[in-house]
Write a protein that holds these residues in place. Structure first.
Motif, mmCIF file in Angstrom:
data_model
loop_
_atom_site.group_PDB
_atom_site.id
_atom_site.type_symbol
_atom_site.label_atom_id
_atom_site.label_comp_id
_atom_site.label_asym_id
_atom_site.label_seq_id
_atom_site.Cartn_x
_atom_site.Cartn_y
_atom_site.Cartn_z
ATOM 1 N N SER A 178 -52.685 -27.452 62.496
ATOM 2 C CA SER A 178 -52.942 -26.616 63.160
ATOM 3 C C SER A 178 -53.832 -25.469 63.120
ATOM 4 O O SER A 178 -54.988 -25.617 62.847
ATOM 5 C CB SER A 178 -52.267 -25.690 61.981
ATOM 6 N N GLU A 181 -53.505 -18.859 67.325
ATOM 7 C CA GLU A 181 -52.430 -18.494 68.895
ATOM 8 C C GLU A 181 -53.586 -18.313 69.587
ATOM 9 O O GLU A 181 -53.280 -19.013 70.818
ATOM 10 C CB GLU A 181 -51.894 -17.230 68.293
ATOM 11 N N TYR A 184 -55.140 -21.989 71.307
ATOM 12 C CA TYR A 184 -54.021 -22.669 71.694
ATOM 13 C C TYR A 184 -54.035 -22.521 73.476
ATOM 14 O O TYR A 184 -54.211 -23.512 73.951
ATOM 15 C CB TYR A 184 -52.157 -22.379 70.895
ATOM 16 N N ASP A 221 -45.309 -27.959 67.673
ATOM 17 C CA ASP A 221 -44.681 -27.066 67.266
ATOM 18 C C ASP A 221 -44.028 -26.115 68.002
ATOM 19 O O ASP A 221 -44.789 -25.399 69.038
ATOM 20 C CB ASP A 221 -44.461 -26.799 66.238
ATOM 21 N N THR A 223 -43.168 -23.625 67.693
ATOM 22 C CA THR A 223 -42.851 -22.147 67.931
ATOM 23 C C THR A 223 -44.205 -21.421 66.611
ATOM 24 O O THR A 223 -44.539 -23.135 66.172
ATOM 25 C CB THR A 223 -41.984 -21.070 67.271
ATOM 26 N N ILE A 224 -44.796 -20.764 66.738
ATOM 27 C CA ILE A 224 -45.796 -20.863 65.861
ATOM 28 C C ILE A 224 -45.483 -19.560 64.720
ATOM 29 O O ILE A 224 -44.639 -18.678 64.906
ATOM 30 C CB ILE A 224 -47.267 -19.125 66.038
ATOM 31 N N ASP A 225 -46.242 -20.691 64.001
ATOM 32 C CA ASP A 225 -45.354 -20.137 61.792
ATOM 33 C C ASP A 225 -45.581 -18.289 62.094
ATOM 34 O O ASP A 225 -47.386 -18.304 62.107
ATOM 35 C CB ASP A 225 -46.608 -20.287 60.962
ATOM 36 N N THR A 230 -50.223 -19.393 63.150
ATOM 37 C CA THR A 230 -51.208 -20.609 63.789
ATOM 38 C C THR A 230 -49.801 -21.966 64.164
ATOM 39 O O THR A 230 -48.457 -21.382 63.923
ATOM 40 C CB THR A 230 -51.847 -21.780 62.650
ATOM 41 N N LEU A 231 -49.939 -23.351 65.269
ATOM 42 C CA LEU A 231 -49.108 -23.264 65.991
ATOM 43 C C LEU A 231 -49.293 -24.728 64.713
ATOM 44 O O LEU A 231 -50.703 -25.217 65.711
ATOM 45 C CB LEU A 231 -49.597 -23.738 67.147
#
Length: 369
Positions: A178, A181, A184, A221, A223-225, A230-231
């Motif tokens: 992971s 954000e 990323y 993924d 969407t971001i959690d 995190t992604l």
């Protein structure tokens, strides 16, 4: 003493995250019918191919069920054939007005009933064949089979689909991790700036060495959690030598950005005193002075200097714990290679330290003035 000159380079920034290795495919081999396990056809921990016979469940009860289903099918086939002939004959008599409609329709109903029973018998025969086929369990994929969960002689499949063994593929493997954000976003901007093409991905193994195969992105993924910010990312690594095992942890290194025309110095030249970063700069006359710096990112053994050092300035990269500001040295410039180490100079460029005055370098400084 050896010195290097600060250089201007394009420096990639690498992000590092801990990931876990998993198999590309994992299949649980289970018993789909109830019976006694009578054979095992493989060695544990060995490679198996798709279609290899793995287990055999006692087929005798299922063979008997198939025989019964086939007998029922043959019996109802004979009844249906006779009913069809009767219906054909009585249809002709009905058209000639010899028999009544009620009598004709009774034969019609009888033929339809036997036809439905025949269809049911065919389904029972097919189901009995399928159940008999389940007594031989074959490998669904190519991979390595693990430990046997049930020994030969045990009853399996009674009330549940008993787990017999697990097969996992070995090449390639997944590595899941992971990222934040912000990491990323930086990575996406760097990719857009560089244009199309895969982002470099490397793996650092538990012993600190770099894995000799590059990876590639497999899945991100959607969407971001929101709980962690995190992604989730999954990458794919080749594993031709079967070095990587599911369950291992490893560090994944991904290039997230790139500093263009950045001033870089060796990491080993940087001093850290109570959180304050500095380097020893060497003036043209050989005088050493302490220079505070503001650092950016690091790549391999090079550090980006945001403030404090200009390209072309000389600085000490070795022996910094043996000198003090104000001392005078004979600088020998050596090249700064990509990993931050300096090869020994060639020819008559010997390494020679000037004598250190007893007054801690004040005399040298006075001489320079």
């Amino acid at each position: 003493m050896k010195v290097v000159k600060a250089e201007v380079r394009d420096v990639p920034t690498w992000g590092e995250w801990v990931g876990q290795i998993s198999a590309h495919e994992t299949v649980d081999v289970r018993a789909r019918v109830a019976g006694f396990l009578i054979e095992r056809k493989f060695d544990e921990g060995r490679a198996v191919k798709k279609g290899d016979l793995l287990f055999v469940i006692d087929p005798k009860p299922f063979k008997e069920e198939l025989k019964q289903a086939q007998s029922g099918l043959e019996y109802n086939q004979a009844l249906y054939d006779k009913a069809s002939k009767d219906l054909k004959r009585f249809k002709k008599l009905f058209n000639e007005g010899v028999v009544s409609r009620d009598e004709f329709e009774s034969y019609q109903t009888q033929a339809a009933t036997y036809q439905a029973q025949l269809a049911d018998n065919k389904a029972k025969v097919e189901n009995a064949r399928i159940q008999l086929g389940y007594t031989k369990i074959y490998s669904p994929i190519n991979g390595v089979i693990g430990r046997v969960q049930v020994d030969v002689g045990n009853l399996v499949g009674q009330g549940e689909n008993t787990l017999l063994a697990t097969i996992s593929t070995t090449d390639p493997v997944y590595v899941s991790f992971s990222v934040s954000e912000s990491d990323y976003i930086r990575a996406m901007r760097d990719k857009k700036a560089r244009g199309a093409g895969e982002m470099p991905i490397r793996m650092i193994l538990a012993d600190g060495g770099e894995y000799n195969q590059p990876g590639r992105f497999d899945m991100v993924d959607p969407t971001i959690d929101p709980k962690t910010g995190t992604l989730g990312i999954r990458v794919l690594f080749p594993n031709p030598d079967n070095m990587l095992k599911p369950g291992q942890y490893a560090k994944v290194r991904v290039r997230v950005s790139n500093h263009s025309d950045a001033v870089v110095v060796p990491v080993q030249a940087i001093m850290d005193v109570q959180g304050m970063k500095s380097v020893f700069l060497v003036d043209p006359d050989g005088t050493i002075r302490n220079q505070p710096v503001k650092l950016g990112s690091e790549s391999m053994n090079l550090a980006v200097v945001a403030e404090g050092v200009k390209a072309g300035e000389m600085l000490l990269s070795e022996g910094i714990n043996r000198v003090k500001p104000g001392m005078k040295i004979k600088p020998v410039v050596v090249p700064m290679v990509s990993d931050g180490t300096q090869p020994a100079p060639s020819g008559d460029a010997g390494v020679e330290e000037a004598p250190v005055p007893s007054d801690g370098g004040k005399a040298a400084g006075a001489g320079a003035e």
